[in-house]
Design a protein around this motif. Structure first.
Motif, PDB file in Angstrom:
ATOM      1  N   ARG A 134       0.841  -1.184   0.000  1.00 35.18           N
ATOM      2  CA  ARG A 134       0.000   0.000   0.000  1.00 35.18           C
ATOM      3  C   ARG A 134       0.887   1.249   0.000  1.00 35.18           C
ATOM      4  O   ARG A 134       2.034   1.224   0.419  1.00 35.18           O
ATOM      5  N   ARG A 135       0.289   2.351  -0.436  1.00 36.85           N
ATOM      6  CA  ARG A 135       1.040   3.606  -0.503  1.00 36.85           C
ATOM      7  C   ARG A 135       1.585   3.997   0.875  1.00 36.85           C
ATOM      8  O   ARG A 135       2.750   4.392   0.999  1.00 36.85           O
ATOM      9  N   ALA A 136       0.765   3.884   1.915  1.00 36.79           N
ATOM     10  CA  ALA A 136       1.206   4.245   3.266  1.00 36.79           C
ATOM     11  C   ALA A 136       2.327   3.333   3.754  1.00 36.79           C
ATOM     12  O   ALA A 136       3.203   3.759   4.513  1.00 36.79           O
ATOM     13  N   GLU A 137       2.301   2.078   3.326  1.00 35.88           N
ATOM     14  CA  GLU A 137       3.363   1.149   3.709  1.00 35.88           C
ATOM     15  C   GLU A 137       4.688   1.545   3.068  1.00 35.88           C
ATOM     16  O   GLU A 137       5.752   1.447   3.690  1.00 35.88           O
ATOM     17  N   VAL A 138       4.614   2.017   1.837  1.00 37.32           N
ATOM     18  CA  VAL A 138       5.826   2.431   1.123  1.00 37.32           C
ATOM     19  C   VAL A 138       6.435   3.673   1.771  1.00 37.32           C
ATOM     20  O   VAL A 138       7.643   3.749   2.001  1.00 37.32           O
ATOM     21  N   THR A 139       5.606   4.651   2.086  1.00 39.20           N
ATOM     22  CA  THR A 139       6.120   5.909   2.634  1.00 39.20           C
ATOM     23  C   THR A 139       6.649   5.728   4.054  1.00 39.20           C
ATOM     24  O   THR A 139       7.496   6.514   4.498  1.00 39.20           O
ATOM     25  N   ALA A 140       6.179   4.715   4.772  1.00 40.50           N
ATOM     26  CA  ALA A 140       6.612   4.509   6.159  1.00 40.50           C
ATOM     27  C   ALA A 140       7.931   3.748   6.261  1.00 40.50           C
ATOM     28  O   ALA A 140       8.485   3.613   7.355  1.00 40.50           O
ATOM     29  N   LEU A 141       8.459   3.264   5.151  1.00 37.06           N
ATOM     30  CA  LEU A 141       9.677   2.458   5.176  1.00 37.06           C
ATOM     31  C   LEU A 141      10.902   3.301   5.527  1.00 37.06           C
ATOM     32  O   LEU A 141      11.041   4.435   5.075  1.00 37.06           O
ATOM     33  N   ASP A 142      11.793   2.708   6.314  1.00 37.48           N
ATOM     34  CA  ASP A 142      13.087   3.303   6.618  1.00 37.48           C
ATOM     35  C   ASP A 142      14.185   2.451   5.989  1.00 37.48           C
ATOM     36  O   ASP A 142      13.973   1.267   5.687  1.00 37.48           O
ATOM     37  N   LEU A 143      15.353   3.030   5.845  1.00 34.52           N
ATOM     38  CA  LEU A 143      16.477   2.286   5.275  1.00 34.52           C
ATOM     39  C   LEU A 143      16.773   1.041   6.107  1.00 34.52           C
ATOM     40  O   LEU A 143      17.096  -0.025   5.557  1.00 34.52           O
ATOM     41  N   ALA A 144      16.622   1.154   7.429  1.00 35.39           N
ATOM     42  CA  ALA A 144      16.912   0.032   8.323  1.00 35.39           C
ATOM     43  C   ALA A 144      15.956  -1.137   8.123  1.00 35.39           C
ATOM     44  O   ALA A 144      16.232  -2.256   8.577  1.00 35.39           O
ATOM     45  N   ASP A 145      14.823  -0.891   7.449  1.00 35.37           N
ATOM     46  CA  ASP A 145      13.845  -1.961   7.235  1.00 35.37           C
ATOM     47  C   ASP A 145      14.268  -2.922   6.123  1.00 35.37           C
ATOM     48  O   ASP A 145      13.699  -4.009   5.996  1.00 35.37           O
ATOM     49  N   LEU A 146      15.218  -2.513   5.317  1.00 29.64           N
ATOM     50  CA  LEU A 146      15.652  -3.343   4.188  1.00 29.64           C
ATOM     51  C   LEU A 146      16.776  -4.283   4.608  1.00 29.64           C
ATOM     52  O   LEU A 146      17.828  -3.849   5.071  1.00 29.64           O
ATOM     53  N   ASP A 147      16.540  -5.572   4.432  1.00 31.17           N
ATOM     54  CA  ASP A 147      17.559  -6.601   4.655  1.00 31.17           C
ATOM     55  C   ASP A 147      17.920  -7.158   3.282  1.00 31.17           C
ATOM     56  O   ASP A 147      17.315  -8.123   2.805  1.00 31.17           O
TER      57      ASP A 147
END
Length: 307
Positions: free
Chosen positions: A178-191
């Protein structure tokens, strides 16, 4: 701090001893600060800030805390009269029923917090607007998506913005985000090594891991390579009007603009919306058009195994 001064957001006590008497001096609670502190998610907090700012404009009040105080000051009769007139003004502006209901819901929450803190004992008696369950979630179709993807991939080979926009488009389409899920992402969330992304799902209070497909992971890896490793939001603004010297988070309107511009450059016949990309992937997996209610009954694996 003077006895009449409002309690700041990070102040947890509501009483303090004065310098002249050994008696507690009760200070007014900043209900606006409490309203923001009560929000579980950053998106909810921002929405409440926007809602109170709109109320302040309606009341011709320069400060959001003062607007909240003015709204509550006259008790139930005045608050309900203000809420009724405010709702009428939003209807006259032809705002969407969902927008009106959200703003009124913020006022109800403000009143509820007042009852919790024993500042007041009444409730807000304003009816919600009827919201039609249907909304346009039509995607670009398979052919349209491939044209949009081709445009995004060509742009990603040339510019940092292109790399960012491709990663966003693939998260919306391939991962069903969802759009809100994309905007809430931080760099630390990416593994990147594990091929996973921590996502704050709708209605959730904790982030959960989401497995990334190969091309989405590649797009995210290439975007982060140009973004840099500074902690902060995963997707940042790249426009000239962005704040200088900081990583400004790309908001929901920004994501909407990204998708719309890609659709325009792909020369699609109708504007493309973020949810339209998500919906296109769902309908392709299932082979038939689905309503949002039907969509919510499916597990993420059932929705996106073929994305």
């Amino acid at each position: 701090m003077a006895p009449t001064e409002l309690v700041p957001l990070n102040f947890t006590l509501v009483t303090a001893f004065t310098t002249t008497q050994n008696l507690p001096a009760v200070r007014p609670i900043d209900l606006y600060g409490a309203l923001l502190a009560d929000a579980r998610k950053p998106t909810t907090r921002r929405a409440r800030q926007q809602d109170v700012a709109d109320l302040a404009r309606f009341l011709v009040c320069p400060d959001p805390s003062e607007a909240c105080a003015l709204f509550l000051a006259g008790g139930a009769p005045q608050a309900n009269a203000i809420a009724t007139a405010y709702t009428r003004s939003m209807l006259d502006k032809e705002l969407a029923p969902a927008t009106i209901n959200r703003r009124v819901s913020t006022l109800r929450r403000l009143v509820k917090l007042g009852r919790r803190f024993d500042v007041l004992s009444w409730g807000l008696e304003v009816d919600s607007q009827r919201v039609e369950s249907f909304r346009d979630t039509t995607g670009p179709g398979r052919a349209g998506w491939l044209r949009l993807l081709n445009v995004a991939m060509k742009a990603a080979a040339r510019t940092a913005k292109g790399k960012r926009d491709l990663a966003i488009a693939l998260l919306l389409h391939d991962q069903g985000s969802r759009r809100a899920e994309v905007t809430a992402l931080d760099l630390a969330d990416l593994d990147a090594e594990g091929g996973r992304l921590l996502v704050m799902g709708k209605g959730k209070t904790e982030k959960a891991p989401m497995t990334l497909n190969a091309r989405t992971l590649l797009a995210l890896t290439e975007w982060t390579a140009v973004r840099g490793l500074e902690p902060g939001p995963l997707f940042i603004r790249l426009d000239r009007a962005r704040p200088k010297g900081e990583l400004a988070r790309l908001d929901g309107d920004g994501v909407h603009l990204v998708v719309r511009q890609l659709g325009r450059k792909a020369k699609l016949s109708r504007p493309v919306k973020p949810h339209g990309l998500r919906h296109e992937a769902i309908t392709r997996v299932l082979g038939v058009p689905q309503s949002l209610d039907q969509e919510r009954t499916l597990s993420p694996l059932e929705r996106f195994t073929s994305a």
